[in-house]
Structure formats: C-alpha cells, structure tokens
Design an enzyme around this catalytic site. Structure first.
Site: not given
Length: 321
Positions: A228, A258-260, A296
């Site tokens: 979220l 960030a999601g990784d 990344d």
C-alpha cells in the site's frame, strides 16, 4: 536437504541512470548500473544473509558479462546463467524529472532474456531451493518465457518448494487482459502473493483491500500481502488479518526498486520463521530505505542495517549499509 534458500530467474538489463534530474535529451553522461526485478530480489536476499541462485539468459556481449559479474559479486550464485549470441542484452534508461516523477525507457524487445525457454531451466535448481520467487515480468517477455515460468511452477509444486509470486505488472509488455489471465494462473499455485493494490484489483476484479485479499486466497492456505505504498501493507491469511504501518520517508530519491526490496524482506522473514506481522514490518522498512537512495539495488540494506533503521527515534542509526 535444500542447497539454497531461494531460486529466482528473469531478465536483468543494463541500466543507464543520469545523476541529474533533467530530460534525457539534455543529459550527456550516463553511469552504468543494473536493473531487473528478480536480480534485485536476489541481491536483497543475499545482503540479508541468505543463499540465493539466480538464472537468466544473457547476451554474449560486454553488457551480459557485466550483469553476470555484478550479480555474482553480490554473493548470488549465477552458475546456471546462459549466454547467447542470438540476441543482445536488454537496456533501459531512467529519466528522473523529480524524486517522484520517473520515466523508464526500455530497449528489451527481442533481447537475450526473451529467448529463455523451458529447456533452459535446470529443474534441480528449483528442487534444491526452499523458495521459488517468481515475478510477473518474466512471462510477459515472450511465449517461451511464459512456458518457462509455468514449467518452474509445476516443478516447484511437485517438489514441495514454496512459491512466492510478485505480479510486478508491466503494461508496456503485454495487455491487461493477458496479464490477468496469466497472473490468475500463477496465483492458483502460489503460496505467497505480493501484489500492489492495483495489481490485486486487476487479478480479482475486486476493489477494496480486504476483498482483493480474500479473493486471492481462493479458499486456500495462502499468505496474501498487499503493498500500500507509504501506508504500509495489508496482511491476510486464514488466521491473521492486519494492516501493518509503513515507515516515514523524509525524502524520496528514487522510488524504483522499493517493491523488490519489500519482496526480499518478506522472503527473508519467512525463511527466518518469524511472526508474519514482524516480517511485513521489516519489509516495509526495507522499502522505505530503498526509496531514499538512487538506483535499483544500491539502497538494499544488510540485515543489521535494517534492524538499526527500525529502532525507535532517538536511537543511533549510524551503521554500514
């Protein structure tokens, strides 16, 4: 006996990301880095203290060798990687107009990774791992890559390897309709699913967070963790349902990756057999750390660093990342 904690595979490209926040036409120097969801997760897990094997098909060119050497240098096993002279290594350019305004330009069509096929996969790599991490990017690269992913899912189910699925929707690669079809197919077999809310809405057709999570459960014993953003994440299992607050970010430098980092945090906590609320909290912290640094993988922390970051305000956070 499992030889590795995690096995993952997919495309990693050479990333050219200027240090100036300018339109690309006005940029004249591009530092060379790497970018790829699955290798980001692999490196993140390695830094957190886990054994990881990563597979890809790289171009038999300087960029392919650079990627292999970089990932291997981060402590990730790259021994299953293949090289081909039939296609080049993919490239991407990142244009950053402001900390929150990022455009990514991909040069990956027909790349070496898009030539991956089921015959390239060594099934023992999955059988020897505790967890198989799958990104929804890989099946979007080509039909043969889709077939490769489905073979990996089948081998994992047969060998009792846990499947962690991060949809990682990329609409530049395929249509929303095809993505929904394939994501549902993978989600049926996955043990842990890590969608953003928009991805969960696409997969299930539901809108509210709790409804999306319940639909993804599909009556099974899955763990659903919905990202979220700055609000944190929503955890949903058969026995536990909770919103887990995120960590404040004083300055967003680069939101990509960030999601990784979050996925690496979740997988790390599962491997450590920690309570899920604690697992999600640390994953949130890693996501917050990643957005505070350019690149990344550059912001992916060590386990000690993230534990220090999570300390209450006022305590020292001066540690090596």
């Amino acid at each position: 006996m499992r030889k590795y904690d995690v096995f993952t595979f997919g495309e990693t490209m050479v990333l050219f990301q200027p240090e100036q926040m300018l339109p690309l036409e006005y940029v004249h120097q591009f530092p060379k880095r790497i970018g790829g969801a699955e290798s980001n997760v692999a490196i993140g897990l390695s830094r957190l203290g886990h054994s990881v094997k990563w597979f890809s098909k790289l171009g038999d060119d300087p960029f392919g060798r650079f990627i292999r050497n970089f990932v291997r240098g981060e402590g990730v096993d790259t021994s299953s990687c293949l090289f081909t002279n039939q296609a080049p290594t993919g490239l991407l350019f990142k244009e950053q107009m402001s900390p929150e305004d990022v455009n990514v330009y991909y040069y990956r069509k027909g790349s070496s990774a898009s030539l991956m096929e089921p015959a390239d996969l060594n099934s023992s790599d999955i059988k020897e791992a505790k967890i198989l991490h799958i990104s929804g990017i890989t099946p979007a690269l080509s039909e043969s890559c889709y077939e490769l992913v489905m073979k990996a899912v089948k081998v994992a189910k047969e060998s009792g390897t846990m499947i962690v699925f991060d949809p990682n929707l990329r609409l530049k690669l395929w249509s929303a309709e095809r993505a929904k079809q394939v994501f549902n197919e993978i989600a049926m077999s996955a043990d842990v699913i890590l969608p953003g809310l928009d991805e969960g809405q696409l997969i299930t057709g539901k809108q509210e967070v709790e409804e999306v999570a319940e639909a993804l459960m599909n009556g099974g014993e899955k763990t659903i963790i919905i990202k979220l953003g700055s609000k944190g994440a929503y955890l949903h299992t058969k026995h536990e349902k909770a919103y887990v607050e995120g960590f404040p970010v004083t300055q967003v430098v680069d939101p990509v990756g960030a999601g990784d980092g979050f996925a690496a945090g979740i997988i790390s906590g599962i491997l450590r057999q920690e309570p899920l609320h604690q697992v999600v909290r640390r994953a949130n912290a890693i996501g917050a750390m990643v957005v505070g640094m350019s690149g990344d993988v550059e912001g992916l922390p060590t386990f000690t660093a993230v534990e220090q970051f999570m300390q209450p305000a006022g305590q020292s956070r001066d540690v090596n990342r």
